[in-house]
Design a protein around this motif. Sequence first.
Motif, PDB file in Angstrom:
ATOM      1  N   VAL A   1     -13.635  11.718  -6.410  1.00  0.00           N
ATOM      2  CA  VAL A   1     -14.515  10.941  -5.568  1.00  0.00           C
ATOM      3  C   VAL A   1     -13.899   9.727  -4.877  1.00  0.00           C
ATOM      4  O   VAL A   1     -13.572   9.131  -4.188  1.00  0.00           O
ATOM      5  N   VAL A   2     -13.027   9.173  -6.371  1.00  0.00           N
ATOM      6  CA  VAL A   2     -12.807   7.112  -5.761  1.00  0.00           C
ATOM      7  C   VAL A   2     -11.785   7.124  -4.540  1.00  0.00           C
ATOM      8  O   VAL A   2     -11.595   7.361  -3.809  1.00  0.00           O
ATOM      9  N   ARG A   3     -10.497   7.989  -5.018  1.00  0.00           N
ATOM     10  CA  ARG A   3      -8.897   8.254  -4.893  1.00  0.00           C
ATOM     11  C   ARG A   3      -8.692   8.208  -3.424  1.00  0.00           C
ATOM     12  O   ARG A   3      -8.365   7.988  -2.982  1.00  0.00           O
ATOM     13  N   PRO A   4      -9.822   9.359  -2.611  1.00  0.00           N
ATOM     14  CA  PRO A   4     -10.369   9.998  -1.052  1.00  0.00           C
ATOM     15  C   PRO A   4     -10.409   8.937  -0.948  1.00  0.00           C
ATOM     16  O   PRO A   4      -9.164   8.606   0.145  1.00  0.00           O
ATOM     17  N   GLY A   5     -11.756   8.009  -0.928  1.00  0.00           N
ATOM     18  CA  GLY A   5     -11.560   6.946  -0.508  1.00  0.00           C
ATOM     19  C   GLY A   5     -10.724   5.805   0.097  1.00  0.00           C
ATOM     20  O   GLY A   5     -10.563   5.204   1.404  1.00  0.00           O
ATOM     21  N   LEU A   6      -9.663   5.865  -1.045  1.00  0.00           N
ATOM     22  CA  LEU A   6      -9.148   4.734  -0.616  1.00  0.00           C
ATOM     23  C   LEU A   6      -7.386   5.398   0.169  1.00  0.00           C
ATOM     24  O   LEU A   6      -7.014   4.512   0.228  1.00  0.00           O
ATOM     25  N   ASN A   7      -7.326   6.401   0.082  1.00  0.00           N
ATOM     26  CA  ASN A   7      -6.472   6.691   0.604  1.00  0.00           C
ATOM     27  C   ASN A   7      -6.290   7.042   1.689  1.00  0.00           C
ATOM     28  O   ASN A   7      -6.158   6.447   2.747  1.00  0.00           O
TER      29      ASN A   7
ATOM     30  N   LEU B   1      -2.723   0.816   6.652  1.00  0.00           N
ATOM     31  CA  LEU B   1      -1.456   1.354   7.836  1.00  0.00           C
ATOM     32  C   LEU B   1      -1.262   1.810   8.926  1.00  0.00           C
ATOM     33  O   LEU B   1       0.034   1.450   9.800  1.00  0.00           O
ATOM     34  N   ALA B   2      -1.930   1.735   9.629  1.00  0.00           N
ATOM     35  CA  ALA B   2      -2.731   2.692  11.377  1.00  0.00           C
ATOM     36  C   ALA B   2      -2.539   1.033  11.792  1.00  0.00           C
ATOM     37  O   ALA B   2      -2.678   1.077  13.375  1.00  0.00           O
ATOM     38  N   GLY B   3      -2.763  -0.441  10.797  1.00  0.00           N
ATOM     39  CA  GLY B   3      -2.708  -1.425  12.233  1.00  0.00           C
ATOM     40  C   GLY B   3      -3.994  -2.333  11.624  1.00  0.00           C
ATOM     41  O   GLY B   3      -4.372  -2.943  12.386  1.00  0.00           O
ATOM     42  N   GLU B   4      -5.352  -1.295  10.907  1.00  0.00           N
ATOM     43  CA  GLU B   4      -6.551  -2.063  10.971  1.00  0.00           C
ATOM     44  C   GLU B   4      -6.696  -2.581   9.691  1.00  0.00           C
ATOM     45  O   GLU B   4      -6.095  -2.938   8.975  1.00  0.00           O
ATOM     46  N   THR B   5      -7.327  -3.743  10.517  1.00  0.00           N
ATOM     47  CA  THR B   5      -7.830  -5.396   9.668  1.00  0.00           C
ATOM     48  C   THR B   5      -8.871  -5.309   9.101  1.00  0.00           C
ATOM     49  O   THR B   5      -9.978  -4.607   9.530  1.00  0.00           O
ATOM     50  N   LEU B   6      -9.181  -4.729   7.912  1.00  0.00           N
ATOM     51  CA  LEU B   6     -10.118  -4.126   7.212  1.00  0.00           C
ATOM     52  C   LEU B   6     -10.868  -5.343   5.989  1.00  0.00           C
ATOM     53  O   LEU B   6     -10.473  -6.538   5.101  1.00  0.00           O
ATOM     54  N   PRO B   7     -11.932  -5.792   5.921  1.00  0.00           N
ATOM     55  CA  PRO B   7     -12.258  -7.169   4.950  1.00  0.00           C
ATOM     56  C   PRO B   7     -12.300  -5.621   3.359  1.00  0.00           C
ATOM     57  O   PRO B   7     -11.957  -4.831   3.215  1.00  0.00           O
ATOM     58  N   ARG B   8     -12.086  -7.255   2.412  1.00  0.00           N
ATOM     59  CA  ARG B   8     -12.182  -6.613   0.922  1.00  0.00           C
ATOM     60  C   ARG B   8     -12.345  -5.329   0.654  1.00  0.00           C
ATOM     61  O   ARG B   8     -14.159  -5.064   0.981  1.00  0.00           O
ATOM     62  N   SER B   9     -12.150  -3.894  -0.068  1.00  0.00           N
ATOM     63  CA  SER B   9     -12.693  -2.902  -0.684  1.00  0.00           C
ATOM     64  C   SER B   9     -13.714  -2.897  -1.816  1.00  0.00           C
ATOM     65  O   SER B   9     -12.709  -3.652  -2.578  1.00  0.00           O
ATOM     66  N   ARG B  10     -15.297  -2.835  -2.403  1.00  0.00           N
ATOM     67  CA  ARG B  10     -15.771  -3.246  -3.186  1.00  0.00           C
ATOM     68  C   ARG B  10     -15.348  -0.955  -4.176  1.00  0.00           C
ATOM     69  O   ARG B  10     -14.942  -1.460  -4.794  1.00  0.00           O
TER      70      ARG B  10
ATOM     71  N   ARG C   1      -8.980   4.921   3.681  1.00  0.00           N
ATOM     72  CA  ARG C   1      -8.631   3.632   4.129  1.00  0.00           C
ATOM     73  C   ARG C   1      -7.091   2.571   3.843  1.00  0.00           C
ATOM     74  O   ARG C   1      -7.244   1.706   4.869  1.00  0.00           O
ATOM     75  N   SER C   2      -6.659   3.266   3.028  1.00  0.00           N
ATOM     76  CA  SER C   2      -5.176   2.391   3.302  1.00  0.00           C
ATOM     77  C   SER C   2      -4.303   3.154   4.497  1.00  0.00           C
ATOM     78  O   SER C   2      -3.735   2.621   4.887  1.00  0.00           O
ATOM     79  N   ASP C   3      -4.938   4.731   4.832  1.00  0.00           N
ATOM     80  CA  ASP C   3      -4.515   5.204   6.280  1.00  0.00           C
ATOM     81  C   ASP C   3      -4.571   4.282   7.271  1.00  0.00           C
ATOM     82  O   ASP C   3      -3.947   3.724   8.543  1.00  0.00           O
ATOM     83  N   ARG C   4      -6.294   3.772   7.260  1.00  0.00           N
ATOM     84  CA  ARG C   4      -6.533   2.510   7.833  1.00  0.00           C
ATOM     85  C   ARG C   4      -5.025   1.393   8.150  1.00  0.00           C
ATOM     86  O   ARG C   4      -5.556   0.560   9.227  1.00  0.00           O
TER      87      ARG C   4
ATOM     88  N   LEU D   1       0.703  -0.810   0.184  1.00  0.00           N
ATOM     89  CA  LEU D   1      -0.081  -0.334   0.384  1.00  0.00           C
ATOM     90  C   LEU D   1       0.331   1.646  -0.055  1.00  0.00           C
ATOM     91  O   LEU D   1       0.278   2.257  -0.779  1.00  0.00           O
ATOM     92  N   GLY D   2       2.176   0.968   0.546  1.00  0.00           N
ATOM     93  CA  GLY D   2       3.047   2.739   0.540  1.00  0.00           C
ATOM     94  C   GLY D   2       3.505   2.511  -0.839  1.00  0.00           C
ATOM     95  O   GLY D   2       3.510   3.457  -1.169  1.00  0.00           O
ATOM     96  N   ILE D   3       3.922   1.793  -1.271  1.00  0.00           N
ATOM     97  CA  ILE D   3       4.293   1.739  -2.217  1.00  0.00           C
ATOM     98  C   ILE D   3       3.460   2.271  -3.264  1.00  0.00           C
ATOM     99  O   ILE D   3       3.372   3.299  -4.717  1.00  0.00           O
ATOM    100  N   GLY D   4       1.982   1.859  -3.827  1.00  0.00           N
ATOM    101  CA  GLY D   4       1.110   2.355  -3.877  1.00  0.00           C
ATOM    102  C   GLY D   4       0.855   3.406  -4.038  1.00  0.00           C
ATOM    103  O   GLY D   4       0.368   4.208  -5.038  1.00  0.00           O
ATOM    104  N   ARG D   5       0.444   4.074  -3.353  1.00  0.00           N
ATOM    105  CA  ARG D   5       0.423   5.126  -2.911  1.00  0.00           C
ATOM    106  C   ARG D   5       1.068   6.249  -3.824  1.00  0.00           C
ATOM    107  O   ARG D   5       0.880   7.354  -3.668  1.00  0.00           O
ATOM    108  N   LEU D   6       2.780   6.059  -2.886  1.00  0.00           N
ATOM    109  CA  LEU D   6       3.333   6.903  -3.819  1.00  0.00           C
ATOM    110  C   LEU D   6       2.863   6.756  -5.400  1.00  0.00           C
ATOM    111  O   LEU D   6       3.791   7.793  -6.038  1.00  0.00           O
ATOM    112  N   VAL D   7       2.976   5.389  -5.739  1.00  0.00           N
ATOM    113  CA  VAL D   7       3.296   5.138  -7.170  1.00  0.00           C
ATOM    114  C   VAL D   7       2.134   5.891  -7.527  1.00  0.00           C
ATOM    115  O   VAL D   7       1.973   6.737  -8.689  1.00  0.00           O
TER     116      VAL D   7
END
Length: 142
Positions: free
Chosen positions: A94-100, A107-116, A102-105, A43-49
């Motif tokens: 619209v889409v990227r802010p939601g993904l960001n 990266l903070a250590g939360e375990t989340l279900p797959r995202s639609r 989620r990735s913040d969460r 996720l960290g790499i993906g956010r930068l790329v």
Amino acid sequence: MNATLASAASALTFVWLGMVLAISFLEAPLKFRAPAVTVPVGLGIGRLVFRALNRIEAVLAVAVIVLVAAGGASVLVAVLTGVTVLVLAVQLLVVRPGLNRRSDRVLAGETLPRSRTHHVYVVTESVKVLALIALGTVLLGA
């Protein structure tokens, strides 16, 4: 449309297309298959790329808009340019802010279900690819 401007806009469109295909449909899924790449590292790499890709896409979009506007584009070229830029805007605003978020969460250590939301991004990315192919092809014939 002016042939020189159409050729330049077509070239930029196909460069843009190549970048989207290489990053979104090749690099992004493959990085998670690499040995020792954890979800947080990926996720960290993906956010930068993707941040870099999106900045370059914005520059390319502006350049294509300028060339198309200056070249006296047909209605079809104008519509395809508009669709392509609109899809990019939806992704960025619209889409990227939601993904960001989620990735913040994650990266903070939360375990989340797959995202639609990832599916929405893939759909918008696919539409953008089709729009870029159509735009670049129509510009080649302009």
